[in-house]
Enzyme design. Structure first.
Site, mmCIF file in Angstrom:
data_model
loop_
_atom_site.group_PDB
_atom_site.id
_atom_site.type_symbol
_atom_site.label_atom_id
_atom_site.label_comp_id
_atom_site.label_asym_id
_atom_site.label_seq_id
_atom_site.Cartn_x
_atom_site.Cartn_y
_atom_site.Cartn_z
ATOM 1 N N LYS A 207 71.836 46.119 60.721
ATOM 2 C CA LYS A 207 72.600 45.352 59.752
ATOM 3 C C LYS A 207 73.132 46.202 58.596
ATOM 4 O O LYS A 207 72.769 47.356 58.433
ATOM 5 C CB LYS A 207 71.729 44.205 59.223
HETATM 6 C C1 LIG Z 1 73.942 36.275 63.511
HETATM 7 C C2 LIG Z 1 72.504 36.666 63.610
HETATM 8 N N1 LIG Z 1 71.560 35.787 63.252
HETATM 9 C C3 LIG Z 1 70.252 36.110 63.293
HETATM 10 C C4 LIG Z 1 69.834 37.344 63.712
HETATM 11 C C5 LIG Z 1 68.377 37.665 63.776
HETATM 12 O O1 LIG Z 1 68.036 38.668 62.878
HETATM 13 P P1 LIG Z 1 66.622 39.411 62.926
HETATM 14 O O2 LIG Z 1 66.726 40.506 63.930
HETATM 15 O O3 LIG Z 1 66.425 39.950 61.546
HETATM 16 O O4 LIG Z 1 65.614 38.389 63.281
HETATM 17 C C6 LIG Z 1 70.765 38.301 64.090
HETATM 18 C C7 LIG Z 1 70.355 39.639 64.551
HETATM 19 O O5 LIG Z 1 71.032 40.332 65.266
HETATM 20 C C8 LIG Z 1 72.155 37.960 64.046
HETATM 21 O O6 LIG Z 1 73.095 38.824 64.384
#
Ligand SMILES: Cc1ncc(COP(=O)(O)O)c(C=O)c1O
Length: 441
Positions: A222
């Site tokens: 991210k």
């Molecule tokens: C749009 C979106 N929502 C939620 C997530 C979940 O994030 P995390 O890996 O921090 O749980 C991601 C991760 O790629 C994502 O791209």
């Protein structure tokens, strides 16, 4: 006869006068492992290791638990810095955006029998969390912004709908004015999934500060990252209060952790999503760097886009508010699938960091067609939840063709990744590569 001793509580000598001093269990060895993670060149690493060894006696060792820290907690400082950056009253640090989304839905009281709308194009986590809360995911189409199509959202609202998860996909803001108006009209909560768009804005407002709650990811891929991590943001103090017990089953978050609830709805069985001080320290530094990182992404995207010569029939993705775009990628819509399939390897051969978005033969967790967990009503337990939570006839009609507008757009979309450190020459070369392929089409 045994000699009689006087117990300490009766004024006798204490058996244990003092314990310790002990060194911290986490000490120089762990610091040296961290140094190794940071990947200094061997010569420099050796010098730093020697320095750490030399001063080991002065090393107190860290307190890596965010609560009861005798020093100011890094996690707490990161929360304060992030709340300020996003422009909200509260930010709660958690261990991922998946956790953030579940904590937000739980804080909103969402559970069995409720429906939550989610876009057809998002990482699967945005939809999985709804099922994990025993609620029903309702999948809605995206439009040419590749974010929720407000018209389709409105079509899919039922008496069971409680919330909309709005995803600011690929760093670009969703159509917040229209979505918020629909939410207000139907009395729904809006949870912004800002996993991919930290630092983005919509009409001057930071993403994650517009809906009822915002959820961010700090995972490795991210804009801001601490390896793993996330934040829940909100202006609603009660929702912040309710997200905290969900994130901390051991109930350490309250001034008096053993007191009875201050208001009904504060205490319930939760999970453990706490962020450690290690992640907190990295997250804090990342938050401080956010404006500079965003500036880099945006400048690079502007540079590349300004040099593009798009032939008839090729368009750039529509951005709901171009000024609020984070700039992490650019998406081209090709005239048809055949030309998209031809152009993608051609771009990659030119060295352009391009990827295709949808091909039904290629598994990709970002497109609902591949979410068989939902399409086939999979359940973790014999209770059949979340699907058994509503009469079978009232479940959404899931199918691989339920969001045709999304698959049509995504199948002719090509995404080009942008790096915040692209130089002017990098941007020029990428634009040249794109123009070269499009001109040969
Ligand atoms: C749009 C979106 N929502 C939620 C997530 C979940 O994030 P995390 O890996 O921090 O749980 C991601 C991760 O790629 C994502 O791209």
């Amino acid at each position: 006869m045994r000699k009689k001793t006087t117990l300490a509580m009766d004024g006798g000598t204490k058996a244990v006068a003092a314990l310790g001093p002990y060194t911290s269990k986490i000490h120089k060895e762990e610091l040296e492992e961290l140094l190794d993670l940071w990947e200094y060149a061997p010569g420099i690493k050796d010098k730093l290791t020697a320095l750490i060894e030399k001063h080991a006696a002065q090393l107190k060792g860290p307190h890596l638990f965010r609560y009861y820290n005798p020093r100011p907690s890094k996690v707490e400082q990161a929360e304060q810095a992030f709340a300020k950056y996003i422009g909200v009253k509260h930010a709660l640090a958690v261990n991922s955006c998946t956790s953030a989304l579940i904590a937000a839905l739980r804080a909103l009281g969402i559970g069995m029998g409720d429906e939550v709308i989610v876009p057809a194009y998002t990482f699967f986590a945005s939809a999985a969390v709804i099922g994990a809360c025993n609620a029903i995911p309702v999948i809605a189409d995206v439009d040419d912004t590749l974010t929720l199509d407000p018209r389709d959202v409105e079509r899919r609202i039922t008496p069971r709908t409680r919330a909309i998860i709005v995803v600011h996909m690929r760093g670009m803001p969703a159509q917040m004015d229209k979505l918020m108006a629909i939410a207000r009209k139907h009395k729904l909560h809006v949870v912004e999934d800002v996993a991919q768009a930290a630092g983005g804005t919509y009409k001057g407002r930071m993403l994650g500060s517009i809906g009822t709650m915002g959820c961010f990811s700090f995972d490795y891929y991210k804009i801001l990252n601490s390896g793993e991590g996330g934040f829940v943001t909100t202006n609603d103090s009660w929702l912040h209060t309710r997200a905290q017990p969900w994130h901390d089953c051991a109930a350490c978050w309250r001034p008096n952790r053993f007191a009875s609830e201050r208001r009904e709805g504060e205490l319930f069985c939760g999970e453990n999503y706490r962020m450690s001080e290690l992640q907190g320290a990295v997250a804090l530094a990342q938050i401080r760097k956010a404006p500079a990182l965003l500036k880099g992404y945006r400048a690079a995207k502007r540079r590349i886009v300004s040099k593009l010569k798009l032939p008839e029939g090729v368009t750039l993705q529509r951005v709901a508010d171009p000024a609020g775009d984070t700039g992490i990628c650019l998406i081209l819509f090709m005239p048809d699938v055949t030309r998209a399939k031809w152009a993608l390897p051609a771009l990659q051969a030119e060295g352009v960091p391009a990827g295709g978005i949808y091909d039904h033969k290629v598994k990709d967790w970002h497109i609902y067609v591949h979410w068989e967990h939902i399409l086939e009503h999979k359940s973790v337990a014999r209770d059949g939840l979340p699907w058994s939570g509503v009469p079978a006839a009232e479940l959404p009609n899931y199918s691989k063709t339920m969001c045709p507008q999304s698959t049509e757009l995504l199948s002719r979309a090509i995404m080009i990744d942008i790096h915040c450190e692209h130089s002017a020459a990098d941007c020029g070369a990428i634009a040249t590569g794109i123009n070269k392929v499009l001109a040969a089409m």
